[in-house]
Design an enzyme around this catalytic site. Structure first.
Site, PDB file in Angstrom:
ATOM      1  CG  ASP A  12     -13.342   6.857  -0.823  1.00 49.37           C
ATOM      2  OD1 ASP A  12     -13.268   6.670   0.406  1.00 49.37           O
ATOM      3  OD2 ASP A  12     -12.333   6.877  -1.564  1.00 49.37           O
TER       4      ASP A  12
ATOM      5  NE  ARG B 213     -10.387  -4.941   1.073  1.00 44.82           N
ATOM      6  CZ  ARG B 213      -9.606  -3.935   1.476  1.00 44.82           C
ATOM      7  NH1 ARG B 213     -10.138  -2.880   2.045  1.00 44.82           N
ATOM      8  NH2 ARG B 213      -8.295  -3.963   1.290  1.00 44.82           N
TER       9      ARG B 213
ATOM     10  NE  ARG C   5      -3.818   0.756   2.024  1.00 41.44           N
ATOM     11  CZ  ARG C   5      -5.029   0.910   2.576  1.00 41.44           C
ATOM     12  NH1 ARG C   5      -5.188   1.663   3.643  1.00 41.44           N
ATOM     13  NH2 ARG C   5      -6.072   0.310   2.067  1.00 41.44           N
TER      14      ARG C   5
ATOM     15  CD  GLN D  25     -13.145  -1.584  -0.123  1.00 39.29           C
ATOM     16  OE1 GLN D  25     -12.346  -1.512   0.802  1.00 39.29           O
ATOM     17  NE2 GLN D  25     -14.368  -2.076   0.040  1.00 39.29           N
TER      18      GLN D  25
ATOM     19  CG  HIS E 288      -8.467   0.279  -2.542  1.00 37.26           C
ATOM     20  ND1 HIS E 288      -7.734  -0.852  -2.231  1.00 37.26           N
ATOM     21  CD2 HIS E 288      -9.045   0.683  -1.366  1.00 37.26           C
ATOM     22  CE1 HIS E 288      -7.877  -1.108  -0.933  1.00 37.26           C
ATOM     23  NE2 HIS E 288      -8.657  -0.203  -0.386  1.00 37.26           N
TER      24      HIS E 288
ATOM     25  CB  CYS F 122     -13.902   1.713   0.368  1.00 37.07           C
ATOM     26  SG  CYS F 122     -13.492   3.473   0.457  1.00 37.07           S
TER      27      CYS F 122
HETATM   28  N1  NVA Z   1      -9.734   7.097  -1.272  1.00 39.09           N
HETATM   29  C1  NVA Z   1      -9.336   6.642   0.031  1.00 39.09           C
HETATM   30  C2  NVA Z   1      -9.618   5.175   0.192  1.00 39.09           C
HETATM   31  C3  NVA Z   1      -9.321   4.629   1.548  1.00 39.09           C
HETATM   32  C4  NVA Z   1      -9.568   3.145   1.642  1.00 39.09           C
HETATM   33  C5  NVA Z   1      -7.858   6.940   0.243  1.00 39.09           C
HETATM   34  O1  NVA Z   1      -7.065   6.699  -0.688  1.00 39.09           O
HETATM   35  O2  NVA Z   1      -7.498   7.403   1.321  1.00 39.09           O
HETATM   36  N1   CP Z   2     -11.112   0.264   2.794  1.00 42.30           N
HETATM   37  C1   CP Z   2      -9.850   0.179   3.196  1.00 42.30           C
HETATM   38  O1   CP Z   2      -8.937  -0.114   2.428  1.00 42.30           O
HETATM   39  O2   CP Z   2      -9.663   0.397   4.535  1.00 42.30           O
HETATM   40  P1   CP Z   2      -8.288   0.597   5.308  1.00 42.30           P
HETATM   41  O3   CP Z   2      -7.703   1.906   4.842  1.00 42.30           O
HETATM   42  O4   CP Z   2      -8.653   0.608   6.749  1.00 42.30           O
HETATM   43  O5   CP Z   2      -7.376  -0.550   4.969  1.00 42.30           O
END
Ligand code: NVA
Ligand code: CP
Length: 306
Positions: free
Chosen positions: A224, A292, A102, A132, A129, A264
């Site tokens: 989101d 997930r 990540r 997800q 992502h 998400c």
């Molecule tokens: N768009 C958000 C998704 C978090 C799971 C981010 O990238 O922070």
């Molecule tokens: N939805 C998601 O990826 O959550 P986290 O940021 O908690 O991993």
């Protein structure tokens, strides 16, 4: 399939295969049946951003499959102090059986996958992502009994979630509407790529600034956060621009009566969605979060089992 980086790279049949396996793992998990098909294998999990769901679901999933999850914060490994992605990939492949990452730049994940001779799983970048959205497709299928022909509406920021949703819908023949402010439209290259998938599957893609047009006949309503990880400095400006895109009860009612609400998570009640909607009877957010685990077990088993 060597890696799991973008749903655009997969065929419809490959995504269907992952979903079938996810549903099987979920059913068997509830029945207490376990599969130690990754016994003796180790998954390195590189995190340059925070996480609750992704970290816990990968760690638990790997453990349930009999393998070992190794958490690697980028603050603690030499990557965070400037060691190259190439050297990191060449070293980690000597120890590990797979890498989950990540991070910020999508190009870093592509580079890691290019150099590592072991599977690489994208656990979120600024661009995509896919883990997800695989879980989201599973959830939509569980609630609606099908995917093809549904209408999936996303309202909010044209971000990593919007991009992966477009790819997932395009591949699976789900009609997709994305409503964003003009200055926060999805990435042009992702839209062009997604259009190829929509053309192939015959589903429609609508990109609009008009939330009402997007909400009409929606089976799935998704939003989101307006402030993704790394955008904290833009928070004040974003909250102003996005307020007309909030999913409140009045707007949610414009979707089909039996529409489900998805997010998400993490969610910010009172911003992208009101408490009435996210905590209401049509919200499926916790089933979505649970999936997930099952969806990623399917990804790990497919990429890493002998
Ligand atoms: N768009 C958000 C998704 C978090 C799971 C981010 O990238 O922070
Ligand atoms: N939805 C998601 O990826 O959550 P986290 O940021 O908690 O991993």
């Amino acid at each position: 399939m060597k890696d799991f980086i973008s749903l655009h790279d997969l065929t419809k049949e490959e995504i269907e295969g992952l979903l079938e396996l996810a549903l099987k793992f979920k059913k068997e998990n509830k029945e207490g049946i376990s599969h130690h098909i990754l016994k003796g294998k180790t998954l390195g999990m590189i995190f340059s951003k925070s996480s609750t769901r992704t970290r816990v679901s990968f760690e638990v999933g790997m453990t349930q499959l009999g393998g070992y999850p190794l958490f690697l914060s980028s603050n603690d490994i030499q990557l965070g102090r400037g060691e190259t992605i190439y050297d990191t990939a060449k070293v980690l492949e000597r120890f590990l059986d797979g890498i989950m990452i990540r991070t910020f730049a999508h190009s870093d994940v592509l580079e890691l996958a290019q150099y590592a001779d072991i599977p690489v799983i994208n656990a979120l970048t600024d661009l995509l992502h896919p883990c997800q959205v695989l879980a989201d497709l599973q959830t939509a299928y569980e609630y609606k009994g099908k995917l093809e022909g549904l209408k999936f509406t996303y309202v909010g920021d044209g971000n990593n979630m919007a991009h992966s949703i477009m790819y997932g819908c395009g591949k699976m023949g789900i009609n997709c509407a994305i409503a964003t402010p003009y200055d926060y439209k999805p990435n042009d290259e992702v839209v062009e790529n997604a259009k190829e998938d929509f053309k192939k599957s015959g589903a429609d893609l609508l990109l609009t600034q008009d939330v009402h047009e997007a909400m009409k006949d929606a089976d799935i309503v998704y939003t989101d956060t307006w402030v993704s990880m790394g955008q904290e400095a833009e928070k004040a400006e974003r909250l102003k621009v996005f307020m007309p895109y909030q999913i409140d009860e009045k707007l949610f009612k414009e979707a089909k009566d039996d529409a489900i609400f998805m997010h998400c998570l993490p969610a910010y009640r009172g911003y992208e969605v009101t408490a009435e909607v996210i905590d209401g009877k049509n919200s499926v957010i916790f089933d979505e979060a649970e999936n997930r685990l099952h969806a990623q077990k399917a990804v790990m088993a497919t990429l890493m089992a002998d």
